[in-house]
Design a protein around this motif. Structure first.
Motif, short mmCIF file in Angstrom:
data_model
loop_
_atom_site.label_atom_id
_atom_site.label_comp_id
_atom_site.label_asym_id
_atom_site.label_seq_id
_atom_site.Cartn_x
_atom_site.Cartn_y
_atom_site.Cartn_z
N ALA A 1 0.86 -1.18 0.00
CA ALA A 1 0.00 0.00 0.00
C ALA A 1 0.89 1.23 0.00
O ALA A 1 1.73 1.40 0.88
CB ALA A 1 -0.90 0.01 1.23
N VAL A 2 0.74 2.05 -1.02
CA VAL A 2 1.59 3.23 -1.17
C VAL A 2 0.74 4.48 -1.02
O VAL A 2 -0.31 4.59 -1.66
CB VAL A 2 2.26 3.22 -2.57
N SER A 3 1.18 5.40 -0.18
CA SER A 3 0.44 6.66 -0.03
C SER A 3 1.31 7.82 -0.48
O SER A 3 2.48 7.89 -0.11
CB SER A 3 0.06 6.88 1.43
N PHE A 4 0.72 8.70 -1.27
CA PHE A 4 1.43 9.91 -1.68
C PHE A 4 1.08 11.02 -0.68
O PHE A 4 -0.10 11.29 -0.46
CB PHE A 4 0.98 10.36 -3.08
N VAL A 5 2.10 11.64 -0.11
CA VAL A 5 1.80 12.80 0.74
C VAL A 5 2.61 14.01 0.27
O VAL A 5 3.71 13.87 -0.25
CB VAL A 5 2.11 12.57 2.25
N ASP A 6 2.01 15.17 0.43
CA ASP A 6 2.71 16.42 0.12
C ASP A 6 2.69 17.28 1.39
O ASP A 6 2.04 16.90 2.37
CB ASP A 6 2.07 17.12 -1.09
N PRO A 7 3.40 18.40 1.39
CA PRO A 7 3.46 19.18 2.63
C PRO A 7 2.08 19.52 3.18
O PRO A 7 1.87 19.56 4.39
CB PRO A 7 4.22 20.44 2.23
#
Ligand code: AMP
Length: 415
Positions: free
Chosen positions: A346-352
């Motif tokens: 499971a891959v999650s993309f996070v940004d600031p």
């Protein structure tokens, strides 16, 4: 053996299901029945074998089943842990296991080095479960802020480490303040002579549950968190599909429009993709699913609502392109992979901007995940400037030279 066979109530079964636990670990299967029967227990189990749930689940059942005590409810469960990290982790686990419980169970970590005033304020609001390190617990007792007179259950977690770190005197002091009639649960990685002596002194006719040598629970689902700027997510997804050779991916997005757009863009790049959302006719939905199941479609870009009905065995990879709104939705999404004994990713993309939200998800799901950056996709957007009126500042995109320099520094640091 299913969790239900251990006699756990529905609200706890829902919690373990929400955390994607499929069956009890060996220490859970051994210890839970004894804890429920009210016995003192010595559990010999390493961290990683699921020992926290082995005591926290039956304790939560007891707290919920007891006659309703006075309000505010007194402290009933004291867990002593050797380190701040373990205390925080155990408190988070209690909260995650209690998330559906009929009674609100206030759990508080009291640990050294953290804001004392804040902990005192929280204590004054009342906690039924406290997880603490010995020094801070004694400090709060001496200040008259913590009272152990109503404690019914004592847990000594990582007892061997408590002794190795020289907490024997503190433990003596703490234990002398507890009411004599109580249940004692002691967990330790090894049953050393020192631990045996401790158990002899403080436990009453304990049963021993031992899974010494048991390997840690293999996390069925590997969770990765990648930091990436919002406008580079699609490029990163394409890169990962290629570099990591993902055969099939379920990608979650926040809206129908996003599902349609992302699928169309991927398709244009030669990656077979279909948007899966509420606007599709039933026929189109079935067709999309059929093609995905047959592996004619590589990427299914779905909204949460549309994805609810998808049941595909052996789905190896789920991507949170947009983060889910709630921790529960996160667990739901990642639970779509790693099924039927297969390992999932499971891959999650996070940004600031979404970092704080993801931190909340981690807290509620009782996980703490490392952040990764994929070379070439490092975030360059700095967090929005707080000063009034100033526009969000964009960083300079890294030049090739900068990237090489960063890679060289990283390699050196690893040496
Ligand atoms: P612990 O030994 O309590 O620190 O647990 C180690 C890890 O195993 C934690 O990430 C738990 O969430 C997880 N875990 C605990 N029980 C189970 C279970 N029955 N099935 C799968 N994972 C579990």
């Amino acid at each position: 053996m299913p969790f239900a066979a251990l006699g756990l109530p529905d609200y706890l079964l829902r919690a373990v299901a929400a955390l994607t636990y499929q069956e009890p670990t060996a220490i859970q299967a051994q210890a839970i029945p004894h804890v429920l029967a009210g016995r003192d227990v010595v559990g010999v189990a390493q961290t990683g074998t699921g020992k926290t749930a082995a005591y926290a689940l039956p304790i939560l059942l007891q707290l919920n089943a007891a006659a309703r005590p006075a309000s505010p409810q007194p402290l009933q469960v004291l867990t002593v842990a050797p380190t701040r990290e373990l205390a925080l982790q155990v408190a988070a686990a209690f909260r995650a296991y209690a998330q559906f419980s009929p009674r609100k169970v206030n759990t508080l970590a009291v640990i050294g080095g953290e804001d004392l005033e804040g902990q005192i304020r929280a204590l004054r609001r009342g906690a039924q479960v406290i997880v603490g390190t010995p020094g801070r617990l004694l400090d709060l007792i001496e200040r008259g802020e913590l009272h152990l007179a109503q404690v019914q259950t004592l847990v000594l977690d990582e007892a061997d480490k408590l002794l190795d770190l020289g907490f024997a005197d503190e433990l003596d002091k703490l234990l002398a303040l507890l009411p004599p009639k109580r249940q004692n649960l002691l967990f330790s990685a090894t049953f050393s002579p020192k631990v045996a002596a401790l158990s002899e002194r403080f436990l009453s006719d304990p049963v021993r549950a031992s899974v010494e040598g048991e390997l840690p629970v293999v996390e069925k689902i590997v969770q990765r968190v990648l930091q990436v700027d919002r406008d580079r997510r699609r490029m990163l997804l394409q890169h990962l599909l290629e570099e990591e050779g993902w055969k099939q991916v379920l990608v979650f997005v926040a809206s129908k429009v996003a599902a349609r757009n992302l699928a169309a863009k991927l398709d244009r790049e030669g990656i077979s993709a279909v948007g899966f959302h509420g606007d599709l006719e039933q026929e189109q939905r079935l067709e999309a699913l059929r093609r995905f199941k047959n592996q004619q479609t590589r990427v299914l870009v779905a909204t949460d609502v549309a994805a609810r009905g998808i049941d595909i065995e052996q789905l190896s990879c789920v991507v949170n392109y947009d983060l889910p709104r709630s921790p529960r939705e996160y667990i739901h999404r990642i639970g779509r992979t790693g099924r039927a004994g297969h390992k999932g990713l499971a891959v999650s993309f996070v940004d600031p901007d979404s970092e704080a939200h993801f931190a909340l998800i981690e807290k509620r799901a009782a996980v703490s995940l490392a952040r990764e950056q994929i070379p070439g996709f490092e975030p360059i957007v700095l967090p929005a400037a707080k000063t009034k009126g100033a526009p969000a500042v964009k960083g300079r995109r890294k030049s090739k030279k900068d990237k090489l320099r960063a890679a060289a520094a990283k390699a050196l640091a690893q040496d």
